[in-house]
Each structure stands twice: as structure tokens, then as C-alpha cells.
Scaffold this motif. Structure first.
Motif, PDB file in Angstrom:
ATOM      1  N   LEU A  19       0.868  -1.090  -0.003  1.00  0.00           N
ATOM      2  CA  LEU A  19       0.130  -0.193  -0.063  1.00  0.00           C
ATOM      3  C   LEU A  19       0.845   1.191  -0.071  1.00  0.00           C
ATOM      4  CD1 LEU A  19      -2.761  -0.897   2.734  1.00  0.00           C
ATOM      5  CD2 LEU A  19      -2.640  -1.556   0.167  1.00  0.00           C
ATOM      6  N   PRO A  20       0.289   2.259  -0.574  1.00  0.00           N
ATOM      7  CA  PRO A  20       1.149   3.523  -0.614  1.00  0.00           C
ATOM      8  C   PRO A  20       1.267   4.349   0.674  1.00  0.00           C
ATOM      9  CG  PRO A  20      -0.807   3.819  -1.532  1.00  0.00           C
ATOM     10  CD  PRO A  20      -0.920   2.467  -1.250  1.00  0.00           C
ATOM     11  N   VAL A  21       1.508   3.512   1.920  1.00  0.00           N
ATOM     12  CA  VAL A  21       1.423   4.336   3.252  1.00  0.00           C
ATOM     13  C   VAL A  21       3.019   4.113   3.851  1.00  0.00           C
ATOM     14  CG1 VAL A  21      -0.969   4.133   3.223  1.00  0.00           C
ATOM     15  CG2 VAL A  21       0.571   1.954   4.148  1.00  0.00           C
ATOM     16  N   LEU A 117      -3.238  12.947  -2.671  1.00  0.00           N
ATOM     17  CA  LEU A 117      -4.678  13.521  -2.551  1.00  0.00           C
ATOM     18  C   LEU A 117      -5.232  13.845  -4.275  1.00  0.00           C
ATOM     19  CD1 LEU A 117      -4.785  15.621   0.801  1.00  0.00           C
ATOM     20  CD2 LEU A 117      -6.051  13.378   0.139  1.00  0.00           C
ATOM     21  N   PHE A 118      -4.200  14.239  -4.961  1.00  0.00           N
ATOM     22  CA  PHE A 118      -4.322  14.959  -6.199  1.00  0.00           C
ATOM     23  C   PHE A 118      -3.920  14.041  -7.282  1.00  0.00           C
ATOM     24  CE2 PHE A 118      -3.891  18.255  -3.286  1.00  0.00           C
ATOM     25  CZ  PHE A 118      -4.970  18.944  -2.974  1.00  0.00           C
ATOM     26  N   ILE A 119      -3.194  12.867  -7.059  1.00  0.00           N
ATOM     27  CA  ILE A 119      -2.445  12.104  -8.200  1.00  0.00           C
ATOM     28  C   ILE A 119      -3.646  11.707  -9.001  1.00  0.00           C
ATOM     29  CG2 ILE A 119      -2.777   9.944  -7.045  1.00  0.00           C
ATOM     30  CD1 ILE A 119      -0.230   8.927  -8.149  1.00  0.00           C
ATOM     31  N   ASP A 120      -4.858  11.471  -8.751  1.00  0.00           N
ATOM     32  CA  ASP A 120      -5.824  10.688  -9.676  1.00  0.00           C
ATOM     33  C   ASP A 120      -6.291  11.882 -10.485  1.00  0.00           C
ATOM     34  OD1 ASP A 120      -6.134   8.090  -8.746  1.00  0.00           O
ATOM     35  OD2 ASP A 120      -7.018   8.847  -7.042  1.00  0.00           O
ATOM     36  N   ARG A 121      -6.109  13.158 -10.318  1.00  0.00           N
ATOM     37  CA  ARG A 121      -6.413  14.296 -11.091  1.00  0.00           C
ATOM     38  C   ARG A 121      -5.379  14.579 -12.138  1.00  0.00           C
ATOM     39  NH1 ARG A 121      -9.147  19.015  -6.972  1.00  0.00           N
ATOM     40  NH2 ARG A 121     -10.441  17.419  -5.976  1.00  0.00           N
ATOM     41  N   PHE A 122      -4.168  14.485 -11.394  1.00  0.00           N
ATOM     42  CA  PHE A 122      -2.957  14.591 -12.311  1.00  0.00           C
ATOM     43  C   PHE A 122      -2.909  13.823 -13.826  1.00  0.00           C
ATOM     44  CE2 PHE A 122      -0.428  16.206  -8.540  1.00  0.00           C
ATOM     45  CZ  PHE A 122      -1.095  17.547  -8.477  1.00  0.00           C
ATOM     46  N   PHE A 123      -3.108  12.248 -13.516  1.00  0.00           N
ATOM     47  CA  PHE A 123      -3.082  11.527 -14.689  1.00  0.00           C
ATOM     48  C   PHE A 123      -4.051  10.705 -14.902  1.00  0.00           C
ATOM     49  CE2 PHE A 123       0.930  11.436 -11.757  1.00  0.00           C
ATOM     50  CZ  PHE A 123       1.675  12.252 -12.583  1.00  0.00           C
ATOM     51  N   ILE A 162       4.172   3.482  -7.834  1.00  0.00           N
ATOM     52  CA  ILE A 162       2.971   3.785  -8.622  1.00  0.00           C
ATOM     53  C   ILE A 162       2.635   5.117  -9.218  1.00  0.00           C
ATOM     54  CG2 ILE A 162       0.615   4.078  -7.909  1.00  0.00           C
ATOM     55  CD1 ILE A 162       0.777   1.699  -5.647  1.00  0.00           C
ATOM     56  N   ILE A 163       3.273   6.155  -8.456  1.00  0.00           N
ATOM     57  CA  ILE A 163       3.157   7.317  -8.830  1.00  0.00           C
ATOM     58  C   ILE A 163       3.961   7.803 -10.322  1.00  0.00           C
ATOM     59  CG2 ILE A 163       3.930   9.789  -8.318  1.00  0.00           C
ATOM     60  CD1 ILE A 163       3.243   9.570  -5.655  1.00  0.00           C
ATOM     61  N   GLY A 164       5.284   7.065 -10.181  1.00  0.00           N
ATOM     62  CA  GLY A 164       6.123   6.809 -11.311  1.00  0.00           C
ATOM     63  C   GLY A 164       5.312   6.107 -12.415  1.00  0.00           C
ATOM     64  N   GLY A 165       4.950   5.011 -12.270  1.00  0.00           N
ATOM     65  CA  GLY A 165       4.073   4.540 -13.093  1.00  0.00           C
ATOM     66  C   GLY A 165       3.005   5.336 -13.913  1.00  0.00           C
ATOM     67  N   GLY A 236      -9.457   4.795  -6.096  1.00  0.00           N
ATOM     68  CA  GLY A 236      -8.334   5.618  -6.235  1.00  0.00           C
ATOM     69  C   GLY A 236      -7.421   5.833  -5.177  1.00  0.00           C
ATOM     70  N   PHE A 237      -6.818   7.024  -5.094  1.00  0.00           N
ATOM     71  CA  PHE A 237      -5.765   6.785  -4.052  1.00  0.00           C
ATOM     72  C   PHE A 237      -5.917   7.912  -2.905  1.00  0.00           C
ATOM     73  CE2 PHE A 237      -3.305   5.429  -7.806  1.00  0.00           C
ATOM     74  CZ  PHE A 237      -2.495   4.601  -7.093  1.00  0.00           C
ATOM     75  N   ARG A 238      -7.077   8.704  -3.036  1.00  0.00           N
ATOM     76  CA  ARG A 238      -7.333   9.680  -1.916  1.00  0.00           C
ATOM     77  C   ARG A 238      -7.507   9.316  -0.649  1.00  0.00           C
ATOM     78  NH1 ARG A 238      -9.255  15.031  -3.254  1.00  0.00           N
ATOM     79  NH2 ARG A 238     -10.204  15.911  -1.486  1.00  0.00           N
TER      80      ARG A 238
END
Length: 264
Positions: A19-21, A117-123, A162-165, A236-238
Motif C-alpha cells: 500500500l502507498p503508506v 490526494l491529487f494524483i488521480d487528477r494529475f494522470f 505507483i506515482i512513477g508508473g 483511487g488513492f485519495r
């Protein structure tokens, strides 16, 4: 360390590794509050039980890992893991020092949470939906993102990859799965290096604790991986971003309230 403490750390590892935590941040803080954070074997244990989590990935994706006809998959993993191996060895002393700094871990948790919080909006427009569609260059770039997690304990290896991907146009699920795959060589190398350095700590009782911890981490990781992919597809990731922010704030509050945190 007793078996109850080993159980707690292994459950944390299995739940948080993919998990991304930040599994490292969670285990370091947990061992601190249990009063075992300064024990050298505990530090070895926290790394070595990653093997159980690794095995969970191999079991769940066994067709991928044992399909030797698709050799490009292994090439991509090797290319992607090289940056982390290089900088992990180079920054080993720095990493050990920052793991003993709760302020550093808390700040990295907070900043990483804000990004999530914002990664889903970025990509929002992925063009790569599985590992086969990735190029070797894309794999290398994702591996470079993993270096951030090596350099900044608390960031989370999973979050970084995951962010990199997603930055490289992978879908959420494809980025998460490649993060799982990349964990295997990365954590095998980290565990092997730690075990070589700490082999003198491996008496009969400690070996039993390691076997127990790996077994628990394996079982919990299987559940966590399956649940994470399902959750990620729908939500998503929020939620992970808010969780990281909350955890970072709690750690800072406890630190400034002078609650004992025996990490160093």
C-alpha cells in the motif's frame, strides 16, 4: 522481542508493504512504541520479513513470474531495479540515520499524502494498461522513482513506484501491479544485504521468530494485495493520502508532546 511483538510487526508488514503508506515508517514507529526500536535484531527482523510479503506476490502472480517464454518481463524488472540497488548501497548510512528520526518520517508521510490526494487528477489519460505494453525505458524511469523511496524513508516504495508508473502513462492498476513485481527483486536484494550484515544475530530463537514473522506477513500480504487492487479500481488513492496526512500529524503531535519514542 517476543512472539506477540513479532506478530504485530508482521501484520503491519503484510498490510502496508504494497500500500502507498510506508511499511517501513509503520514498523519503525510500532517497534518504537513497543520499546524494542533500538534492538539490532528487531531492525533486521523488520527487513527480513519482507521475504514473506515477496512470496505473496510470486504466489498470486505465479503465471507471470514463471512464464520463461516472455523473457522481456525479466529484462524490465532488472532494468527497473538497478537505480534502487545503486543508490541503496550508496545511501545506506543516510537511510539508517533517517530511520531514527520521527520528524523526518512524519514530514515525508505528510508530503506524500498531499501528493496522493491529487494524483488521480494529475494522470487521467493512461495509455499503458499492462506490463507488456511498457518499454524498457519506461521501466527504467519507474525504477528511478523508486530511488526516492530509498532516499526518503517514510515515502513508501509502493507510493513512489505507483506515482512513477502513472506519470509514465500507466493505468492505476497497471502501475500498482508493476509496483508489486518490482518489489520482488528490490526487497530480495535489501533483505539479502541486511541478512549478510546481521548474520551474527541469527541464533536458534531469532531464526524461529523470523520464520514465524515471514509466515504471518505472507498470509496478510495475500489478503492485502487482492483487496488493494479491488479498492484502487473503485476509489483511487485519495483515502491513502488522507491516512498518511493523519498519521504524520499524529506522529508529530506525539513527538512534541514528549511521548517516548525509542527509535535511536
Amino acid at each position: 522481542m517476543n512472539y506477540i511483538q513479532a506478530l504485530i510487526l508482521a501484520i503491519i508488514e503484510g498490510l502496508t508493504e504494497f500500500l502507498p503508506v510506508s511499511s517501513t515508517g509503520h514498523m519503525v514507529i510500532a517497534s518504537s512504541f513497543m520499546g524494542i526500536g533500538t534492538d539490532e535484531f528487531v531492525k533486521l527482523f523488520e527487513v527480513a520479513i519482507q521475504l514473506g510479503a515477496i512470496l505473496a506476490v510470486v504466489v498470486l502472480y505465479w503465471k507471470k513470474f514463471f512464464d520463461f517464454s516472455k523473457w522481456q518481463f525479466y529484462v524490465k524488472l532488472i532494468i527497473a531495479v538497478i537505480p534502487a540497488l545503486f543508490f541503496g548501497f550508496l545511501l545506506n548510512d543516510f537511510i539508517d540515520n533517517t530511520l531514527g528520526n520521527p520528524i523526518f518520517i512524519a514530514v515525508v508521510l505528510l508530503l506524500g499524502g498531499i501528493v496522493l490526494l491529487f494524483i488521480d487528477r494529475f494522470f487521467q489519460k493512461p495509455t499503458i494498461h499492462n506490463e507488456q505494453e511498457m518499454s524498457n525505458l519506461t521501466a527504467f524511469k519507474i525504477g528511478c522513482f523508486q530511488v526516492l523511496a530509498v532516499a526518503f524513508p517514510g515515502l513508501s516504495r509502493s507510493a513512489a513506484t505507483i506515482i512513477g508508473g502513472m506519470q509514465q502513462k500507466l493505468s492505476r492498476n497497471a502501475a500498482a501491479e508493476f509496483s508489486f513485481f518490482l518489489a520482488v527483486p528490490t526487497m530480495c536484494a535489501a533483505t539479502g544485504y541486511k541478512m549478510l550484515k546481521g548474520y551474527h544475530l541469527l541464533n536458534a530463537d531469532n531464526i524461529k521468530l523470523l520464520l514465524f514473522g515471514n509466515a504471518v506477513a505472507f498470509i496478510v500480504a495475500i489478503i492485502a494485495i487482492r483487496s488493494f487492487i479491488t479498492f484502487l479500481s473503485k476509489h483511487g488513492f485519495r483515502v491513502f493520502g488522507w491516512y498518511r496526512i493523519a498519521l504524520g500529524i499524529v506522529i508529530l503531535a506525539l513527538y512534541f508532546a514528549n511521548v517516548p519514542m525509542t527509535i535511536n
